[in-house]
Design an enzyme around this catalytic site. Structure first.
Site, PDB file in Angstrom:
ATOM      1  N   TYR A  52       0.853  -1.190   0.000  1.00 42.24           N
ATOM      2  CA  TYR A  52       0.000   0.000   0.000  1.00 42.24           C
ATOM      3  C   TYR A  52       0.887   1.237   0.000  1.00 42.24           C
ATOM      4  CZ  TYR A  52       0.870   1.041   4.961  1.00 42.24           C
ATOM      5  OH  TYR A  52       1.453   1.368   6.158  1.00 42.24           O
ATOM      6  N   CYS A  53       0.285   2.386  -0.411  1.00 50.24           N
ATOM      7  CA  CYS A  53       1.032   3.642  -0.370  1.00 50.24           C
ATOM      8  C   CYS A  53       0.154   4.750   0.206  1.00 50.24           C
ATOM      9  CB  CYS A  53       1.647   3.985  -1.720  1.00 50.24           C
ATOM     10  SG  CYS A  53       0.546   3.988  -3.137  1.00 50.24           S
ATOM     11  N   ARG A  54      -0.110   5.805  -0.559  1.00 49.42           N
ATOM     12  CA  ARG A  54      -0.793   6.977   0.007  1.00 49.42           C
ATOM     13  C   ARG A  54      -2.292   6.994  -0.239  1.00 49.42           C
ATOM     14  NH1 ARG A  54       3.954  10.740  -2.530  1.00 49.42           N
ATOM     15  NH2 ARG A  54       5.419  10.635  -0.762  1.00 49.42           N
ATOM     16  N   CYS A  68      -2.323   7.027  -5.565  1.00 52.54           N
ATOM     17  CA  CYS A  68      -0.874   6.846  -5.465  1.00 52.54           C
ATOM     18  C   CYS A  68      -0.416   5.697  -6.361  1.00 52.54           C
ATOM     19  CB  CYS A  68      -0.495   6.567  -4.013  1.00 52.54           C
ATOM     20  SG  CYS A  68       1.263   6.335  -3.723  1.00 52.54           S
ATOM     21  N   SER A  90       2.516   1.945  -5.052  1.00 46.72           N
ATOM     22  CA  SER A  90       2.197   0.532  -4.837  1.00 46.72           C
ATOM     23  C   SER A  90       2.135  -0.232  -6.155  1.00 46.72           C
ATOM     24  CB  SER A  90       0.884   0.384  -4.061  1.00 46.72           C
ATOM     25  OG  SER A  90      -0.166   1.069  -4.700  1.00 46.72           O
TER      26      SER A  90
END
Length: 223
Positions: free
Chosen positions: A177-179, A183, A186
């Site tokens: 996962y990221c933001r 985003c 990922s």
């Protein structure tokens, strides 16, 4: 004060927030600051704009009391004025996704391969991560991980993945996962790991979505 004048004043004050978030770049700033405080220079680099323009956007957000600033030596560092501002960004995005077909199409294009998405819900993912059934990796910059991250997640910035492959398991699924939904970090991580034979998926959530949904977060550097 007359009732009409008072009502106009009330709506005008709320409209200050609407005007402040009417810029795509300012919305992106809110998403970035939801990950942790950042300098003007860092924000400008993330937004691919010059520092002068980034400063102008930040002044607009500060005038609406959505961000605060502090000085750190020669740098000015900004942060969200409250966790409710991060929630505001999540709600705005969710309403837009619900009502704007154009946004849904754009998001579908971002995830051209549905198999990249983990099908498990938040509660089930939390349980699987707690039990060690999956490895959740946070591919944002490490300083963002230190501010807040999903429980049981391991910090694995996308720029470090190539040299840290030996730390990743090949006998269980990896979830990146990221933001948040907009985003692309990922996606980079999923493509890189899948090409090297790992079983890997991504989730659309970032820490803001996770918190807005009422799920816990962890903080501090990785042990």
């Amino acid at each position: 004060m007359e009732k009409r004048t008072l009502k106009d004043l009330l709506y005008e004050q709320v409209a200050r927030i609407g005007r402040a978030v009417s810029s795509p770049k300012r919305l992106e700033i809110l998403e970035l600051l939801a990950q942790g405080e950042k300098s003007v220079e860092t924000l400008a680099g993330e937004l691919s704009i010059d520092v002068k323009l980034a400063s102008a956007h930040l002044r607009s957000l500060k005038a609406a009391r959505l961000v605060d600033a502090r000085r750190d030596g020669k740098y000015v560092v900004y942060r969200l004025s409250g966790t409710d501002v991060a929630n505001l960004w999540v709600v705005l995005r969710e309403v837009a996704e619900e009502h704007l077909l154009e946004l849904r199409i754009a998001l579908q294009q971002m995830v051209s391969d549905p198999d990249k998405l983990a099908s498990v819900g938040r509660e089930a993912l939390l349980q699987q991560a707690r039990n060690g059934e999956v490895l959740v990796i946070d591919v944002r910059p490490r300083e963002e991980y230190d501010v807040a991250h999903l429980p049981f997640a391991r910090s694995m910035p996308v720029a470090e993945i190539e040299r840290r492959l030996s730390e990743l398991p090949r006998d269980r699924q990896i979830v990146a996962y990221c933001r948040g939904p907009f985003c692309l970090l990922s996606d980079e991580a999923v493509n890189l790991l899948a090409a090297r034979g790992f079983e890997v998926r991504k989730i659309r959530d970032g820490v803001s979505e996770w918190k807005a949904a009422g799920f816990p977060l962890a903080a501090g550097p990785q042990a």
